[in-house]
Scaffold this motif. Sequence first.
Motif, PDB file in Angstrom:
ATOM      1  N   TYR A  84      -1.546  -3.622  -6.727  1.00 46.15           N
ATOM      2  CA  TYR A  84      -1.361  -4.308  -5.442  1.00 46.15           C
ATOM      3  C   TYR A  84      -2.667  -4.392  -4.639  1.00 46.15           C
ATOM      4  O   TYR A  84      -3.428  -3.418  -4.595  1.00 46.15           O
TER       5      TYR A  84
ATOM      6  N   HIS B  52     -10.704  -2.914  11.412  1.00 44.73           N
ATOM      7  CA  HIS B  52      -9.567  -3.694  10.896  1.00 44.73           C
ATOM      8  C   HIS B  52      -9.274  -4.830  11.888  1.00 44.73           C
ATOM      9  O   HIS B  52      -8.278  -4.800  12.610  1.00 44.73           O
TER      10      HIS B  52
ATOM     11  N   PHE C 289      -6.719   3.343   7.467  1.00 43.26           N
ATOM     12  CA  PHE C 289      -8.011   2.886   6.932  1.00 43.26           C
ATOM     13  C   PHE C 289      -9.239   3.641   7.420  1.00 43.26           C
ATOM     14  O   PHE C 289     -10.341   3.400   6.931  1.00 43.26           O
TER      15      PHE C 289
ATOM     16  N   ASP D  59      -9.163 -10.192   8.725  1.00 43.36           N
ATOM     17  CA  ASP D  59      -8.705  -8.825   8.437  1.00 43.36           C
ATOM     18  C   ASP D  59      -9.742  -7.744   8.730  1.00 43.36           C
ATOM     19  O   ASP D  59      -9.387  -6.670   9.190  1.00 43.36           O
TER      20      ASP D  59
ATOM     21  N   GLY E 202      -4.277  -4.064  -1.501  1.00 47.92           N
ATOM     22  CA  GLY E 202      -5.001  -3.003  -0.802  1.00 47.92           C
ATOM     23  C   GLY E 202      -5.221  -1.750  -1.645  1.00 47.92           C
ATOM     24  O   GLY E 202      -6.093  -0.941  -1.345  1.00 47.92           O
TER      25      GLY E 202
ATOM     26  N   ALA F 264       3.957  -3.996   5.032  1.00 49.60           N
ATOM     27  CA  ALA F 264       2.658  -3.954   4.341  1.00 49.60           C
ATOM     28  C   ALA F 264       2.417  -2.599   3.673  1.00 49.60           C
ATOM     29  O   ALA F 264       1.569  -2.475   2.811  1.00 49.60           O
TER      30      ALA F 264
ATOM     31  N   SER G  32      -1.457  -4.097   9.985  1.00 50.66           N
ATOM     32  CA  SER G  32      -1.110  -5.027   8.909  1.00 50.66           C
ATOM     33  C   SER G  32       0.192  -5.751   9.238  1.00 50.66           C
ATOM     34  O   SER G  32       1.139  -5.145   9.753  1.00 50.66           O
TER      35      SER G  32
ATOM     36  N   LYS H 284     -11.766  -4.338  -0.602  1.00 51.17           N
ATOM     37  CA  LYS H 284     -11.073  -4.622   0.652  1.00 51.17           C
ATOM     38  C   LYS H 284     -10.901  -3.346   1.484  1.00 51.17           C
ATOM     39  O   LYS H 284     -11.842  -2.864   2.095  1.00 51.17           O
TER      40      LYS H 284
ATOM     41  N   ARG I 180       2.292 -12.341  -0.817  1.00 53.71           N
ATOM     42  CA  ARG I 180       0.951 -12.689  -0.318  1.00 53.71           C
ATOM     43  C   ARG I 180       0.404 -13.946  -0.962  1.00 53.71           C
ATOM     44  O   ARG I 180       0.832 -14.339  -2.045  1.00 53.71           O
TER      45      ARG I 180
ATOM     46  N   ARG J 285       0.846  -1.196   0.000  1.00 55.13           N
ATOM     47  CA  ARG J 285       0.000   0.000   0.000  1.00 55.13           C
ATOM     48  C   ARG J 285       0.879   1.243   0.000  1.00 55.13           C
ATOM     49  O   ARG J 285       2.006   1.227   0.469  1.00 55.13           O
TER      50      ARG J 285
HETATM   51  O1  SAT Z   1      -3.740  -3.499   2.273  1.00 52.83           O
HETATM   52  S1  SAT Z   1      -3.764  -4.949   2.107  1.00 52.83           S
HETATM   53  O2  SAT Z   1      -5.109  -5.416   2.416  1.00 52.83           O
HETATM   54  O3  SAT Z   1      -3.370  -5.319   0.777  1.00 52.83           O
HETATM   55  C1  SAT Z   1      -2.736  -5.679   3.217  1.00 52.83           C
HETATM   56  C2  SAT Z   1      -2.722  -4.960   4.494  1.00 52.83           C
HETATM   57  O4  SAT Z   1      -1.975  -3.995   4.611  1.00 52.83           O
HETATM   58  O5  SAT Z   1      -3.452  -5.342   5.427  1.00 52.83           O
END
Ligand code: SAT
Length: 595
Positions: free
Chosen positions: A198, A227, A447, A278, A200, A429, A249, A206, A367, A70
């Motif tokens: 990628y 989260h 997020f 998640d 996220g 991440a 993450s 998501k 991943r 991300r």
């Molecule tokens: O952002 S992702 O869902 O790809 C992975 C993460 O950071 O939790």
Amino acid sequence: MPSKLEALNRWVDDVARLTQPDQIHWCDGSDAEAAALRAQMLADGTLIELNQTTHPGCTLHRSHPSDVARVEHLTLVCTKNQADAGPNNHWMEPTQAHAKIDALFAGCMKGRTLYVIPYCMGPIDSPLSRCGVEITDSPYVVANMRIMTRMGSAALARIEREGNFVKGLHSTGELDPQRRFIMHFPEELTIKSYGSGYGGNALLGKKCHALRIASWQARTEGWLAEHMLIVGIENPQGQTHYIAAAFPSACGKTNLAMLIPPEGYRQAGWKVWTIGDDICWMRPGADGRLYAINPEAGFFGVAPGTDHGTNPNALASIQRDTIYTNVAVTADLQPWWEGLKEGAPVTDWQGRPYDPANGPAAHPNSRFTVSARQAPSWSPKAEDAQGVPISAIVFGGRRPSLVPLVFEARDWAHGVLVGAAMGSETTAAATGAVGVMRRDSMAMKPFCGYNYGDYFAHWLSFDKAGAKLPKIFHVNWFRKGADGKFLWPGFGENLRVLEWIIERCEGRAGAQETAIGLLPRAQDLHTQGLALREGALDELLAIDLPRWAAEVEDIGRYLDSFGEHTPARLHAEQRRVAAELASAQTPQKRAAVAS
Ligand code: SAT
Ligand code: MN
């Protein structure tokens, strides 16, 4: 007309006019469609077939080397008023943001196919679920969305029935980091993402929908989009408690969600049930308890570190029908990553002959994408339209020092402070430095789709008459001793901590009151059969009062950073803990003077 919903057709037409694709494909989610896409991606090199004897149905995707995580600095929340996005988000004025990203989208799908992906986040018949449509020019995104969401005809039927959906527009563009943005328009329930393939950044159901947009919707509609993993712990009496746990993450959410009980616990009859790894959507039920669903249908898990010893359930899940991204491969094309005891890498994640001088064989944020149903610990309750009742909420981060193994908040407001104060070392991440301590309230820093101060107030608002809220806890699996080694073994042994948490919820286990919350005494945790180093448990449960006083002072400054948006109730809670720490220190100081 591809859809009965005029608004959807109109939007697809508008996007097609802007992006100029060669073709438009409406995804129905069928096996035939998936097989055709897979064949096409194998033919053009987007996917590489892995060893079909050891890993049937498994493929590998190698992303552009500059597109592996991300990108928080390029992720924006575009609200009319900047204060609504808050200091926790990068912001751009919506008209300007649309103009900027639409200029990138102009003509970007020439020579490509535009895929329309109708999807449902959550069980297709659940009132807690929400739908969206992602438009993308990436077949890899389509394949991942098919695993991660309920995608295709059933979702489209629900969208047509409800008449509304979150709009997500995505293009991989040129994969140029200079031409990359992930933009959110919560007031328009719209997402626009350009220049990255990628997870996220590109699987818009998501983080973009299920967290940033959903957190905004949840605030206006009285629920929570978090989260968090969701795990069911069944005790030998056959009772199952569901726990929702927030970790940043790459801090072990997938491992905790699929935990395998230590041998003695297994023999005694303990079982662990995976609902999600998640994201968790929770809302109060008629009985006042919080009920949760996992809006996702699959896992997008971190490969490195996954092994028989650490997460046998995850390893068992990913032997078939899995998309691997940026892992290494062995001589006979089996997937490989650091931490996997078997096999040896021959080709690294970039497709080069493996050379340790180039760094790890698998990218640290490599991943696997796999259907949740493939986990041996998968719970059929994950399909329950009403969700599962949550007994405990757990917060945790990577804290090498200070923070004890586990403590319980004394009530909901204190728990909200504990969540708001969460800190953790950064991981691979997201792009940027790894191992830097930062505050990450409720693990939602990247997020939360609105002002953190307003978010804290929303959390506090659940504490009202008739509510039967979960107890709130904080854990720290990552505490290190003076030698720099972890003090707690983690993984399956974490069940010992969850057992105490569950027994606290049932009013059975003991605890001692401290200034920071309720801690187990050594005798309150079951440590039989656990090989801890001499003194480790004492260290894990100790509270360093002066350093905690400094921490709580820092938390106060952090709360101040959200200005007037931080609720007074949260400031009051911070002052209460600071005062308790101050008075707890006084007798000790006196004793020190006297001796
Ligand atoms: O952002 S992702 O869902 O790809 C992975 C993460 O950071 O939790
Ligand atoms: Mn996550």
